[in-house]
Write an enzyme that holds these catalytic residues in place. Structure first.
Site, mmCIF file in Angstrom:
data_model
loop_
_atom_site.group_PDB
_atom_site.id
_atom_site.type_symbol
_atom_site.label_atom_id
_atom_site.label_comp_id
_atom_site.label_asym_id
_atom_site.label_seq_id
_atom_site.Cartn_x
_atom_site.Cartn_y
_atom_site.Cartn_z
ATOM 1 N N GLN A 32 37.927 40.646 35.904
ATOM 2 C CA GLN A 32 39.375 40.112 35.747
ATOM 3 C C GLN A 32 39.052 39.275 34.575
ATOM 4 O O GLN A 32 40.180 39.504 33.379
ATOM 5 C CB GLN A 32 39.859 39.726 36.881
ATOM 6 C CG GLN A 32 40.753 41.040 37.804
ATOM 7 C CD GLN A 32 41.132 40.663 38.267
ATOM 8 O OE1 GLN A 32 41.393 39.184 39.050
ATOM 9 N NE2 GLN A 32 42.030 40.087 38.784
ATOM 10 N N HIS A 52 38.139 45.004 42.984
ATOM 11 C CA HIS A 52 37.551 44.683 41.638
ATOM 12 C C HIS A 52 36.408 45.268 41.572
ATOM 13 O O HIS A 52 36.159 45.320 39.386
ATOM 14 C CB HIS A 52 38.109 43.396 41.087
ATOM 15 C CG HIS A 52 40.198 43.692 41.243
ATOM 16 N ND1 HIS A 52 40.296 43.752 39.838
ATOM 17 C CD2 HIS A 52 40.742 43.182 41.904
ATOM 18 C CE1 HIS A 52 41.184 43.527 39.545
ATOM 19 N NE2 HIS A 52 41.609 43.083 40.837
ATOM 20 N N HIS A 73 41.315 43.639 47.710
ATOM 21 C CA HIS A 73 41.850 43.785 47.109
ATOM 22 C C HIS A 73 41.078 44.010 46.061
ATOM 23 O O HIS A 73 40.814 43.885 44.918
ATOM 24 C CB HIS A 73 43.317 42.832 46.786
ATOM 25 C CG HIS A 73 43.840 43.049 45.943
ATOM 26 N ND1 HIS A 73 44.966 43.821 45.164
ATOM 27 C CD2 HIS A 73 43.299 41.985 44.171
ATOM 28 C CE1 HIS A 73 45.392 43.202 43.920
ATOM 29 N NE2 HIS A 73 44.427 42.904 43.554
ATOM 30 N N GLU A 74 39.833 42.396 46.122
ATOM 31 C CA GLU A 74 38.807 41.559 44.965
ATOM 32 C C GLU A 74 38.462 42.442 45.196
ATOM 33 O O GLU A 74 37.511 42.719 44.470
ATOM 34 C CB GLU A 74 38.753 40.053 45.256
ATOM 35 C CG GLU A 74 39.894 39.327 45.741
ATOM 36 C CD GLU A 74 41.115 39.143 44.594
ATOM 37 O OE1 GLU A 74 40.482 39.916 43.304
ATOM 38 O OE2 GLU A 74 42.201 38.580 44.449
ATOM 39 N N GLY A 120 44.100 34.918 44.658
ATOM 40 C CA GLY A 120 42.061 35.492 44.498
ATOM 41 C C GLY A 120 41.820 36.417 42.856
ATOM 42 O O GLY A 120 42.485 36.218 41.717
ATOM 43 N N CYS A 148 49.101 42.497 41.188
ATOM 44 C CA CYS A 148 47.574 42.735 40.464
ATOM 45 C C CYS A 148 47.738 41.265 39.164
ATOM 46 O O CYS A 148 48.218 41.644 37.980
ATOM 47 C CB CYS A 148 47.125 43.065 40.618
ATOM 48 S SG CYS A 148 45.668 42.954 40.446
ATOM 49 N N LEU A 149 46.738 40.361 39.158
ATOM 50 C CA LEU A 149 46.906 40.066 37.923
ATOM 51 C C LEU A 149 46.790 40.739 36.619
ATOM 52 O O LEU A 149 47.275 40.565 35.898
ATOM 53 C CB LEU A 149 46.056 37.889 37.650
ATOM 54 C CG LEU A 149 46.548 37.224 38.672
ATOM 55 C CD1 LEU A 149 45.447 35.976 38.677
ATOM 56 C CD2 LEU A 149 47.764 36.638 38.778
HETATM 57 O O1 GNR Z 1 47.851 37.043 43.251
HETATM 58 C C1 GNR Z 1 47.211 37.764 43.928
HETATM 59 N N1 GNR Z 1 48.302 38.916 45.374
HETATM 60 C C2 GNR Z 1 47.839 39.160 45.820
HETATM 61 C C3 GNR Z 1 48.704 39.715 46.628
HETATM 62 C C4 GNR Z 1 48.713 41.324 47.326
HETATM 63 C C5 GNR Z 1 47.451 41.177 47.713
HETATM 64 C C6 GNR Z 1 47.056 41.182 46.753
HETATM 65 C C7 GNR Z 1 46.741 39.683 45.775
HETATM 66 S S1 GNR Z 1 45.128 39.743 44.570
HETATM 67 C C8 GNR Z 1 46.892 38.948 43.297
HETATM 68 C C9 GNR Z 1 45.612 38.636 42.388
HETATM 69 C C10 GNR Z 1 44.186 39.453 41.450
HETATM 70 O O2 GNR Z 1 44.751 39.793 41.113
HETATM 71 N N2 GNR Z 1 43.368 39.369 42.274
HETATM 72 O O3 GNR Z 1 42.336 40.162 41.876
HETATM 73 NI NI NI Z 2 44.285 42.184 41.311
#
Ligand code: GNR
Ligand code: NI
Length: 172
Positions: A51, A140, A136-137, A46, A94-95
């Site tokens: 980001q 952000h 999660h997204e 995601g 998270c990236l």
């Molecule tokens: O790549 C991602 N893996 C992930 C694993 C578990 C819960 C959320 C994520 S999102 C993350 C990519 C990211 O940072 N998206 O904002």
């Molecule tokens: Ni993230």
């Protein structure tokens, strides 16, 4: 398409609240294409626009793992209109918080309303990893990172470690 630089914590851009998109035009579609390519390149599932330094309420997600079985999903102005009381735990990464992982509890199901790649209004019921990823997204978009759910001690420790690696530069 362009692979963009992913901003990493600590970076004040990641803490800003993203703005609603008025209309899904080619500018947004190009951004979504670039976000998808950037996400695939980084092996993420995601990515939120902030980001890559763009404060727009845009998310791309692809849980498909195989190269020839991509299933990209695009969410513009997503709103969670329903979420389950029941929580589920996933180990999140998270990236923008490289190499850090933690178990986070979130509602195990949610319904999201959004505009798709074409700008059409859609609704999607999600569960499992997709529900977790969307939440999660969407965090952000509000300037929230998963480490914000950890104790201050753990969060500060992670941020301190990340501060020692290279600072971000915004590539235009
Ligand atoms: O790549 C991602 N893996 C992930 C694993 C578990 C819960 C959320 C994520 S999102 C993350 C990519 C990211 O940072 N998206 O904002
Ligand atoms: Ni993230």
């Amino acid at each position: 398409m362009t692979i963009k630089k992913i901003l990493t914590e600590p970076n004040k851009f990641l803490r800003q609240v993203s703005k609603k998109v008025d209309e899904v035009s080619d500018v947004e579609r190009t951004l979504m294409d670039d976000m998808l390519e950037t996400m695939y390149d980084a092996n993420g599932i995601g990515l939120a626009a902030i980001q890559v330094g763009v404060p727009k309420r845009i998310i791309v997600i692809d849980l498909g793992k195989k190269e020839n079985k991509n299933m990209p999903l695009f969410f513009v102005n997503p709103v969670i209109i329903k979420k389950n009381d029941k929580l589920t735990t996933y180990e999140e990464g998270c990236l923008s918080v490289p190499d850090q992982f933690a178990e986070i509890d979130r509602p195990n199901k949610c319904t999201v309303e959004y505009l798709n790649y074409e700008g059409k209004k859609k609704m999607l019921d999600t569960d499992g990893l997709l529900a977790t990823c969307i939440q999660h997204e969407m965090d952000h978009l509000e300037g929230i990172l998963f480490i914000d759910y950890l104790s201050k001690l753990k969060r500060d420790y992670i941020i301190k470690k990340l501060s020692k690696s290279k600072p971000d530069r915004i590539v235009v």
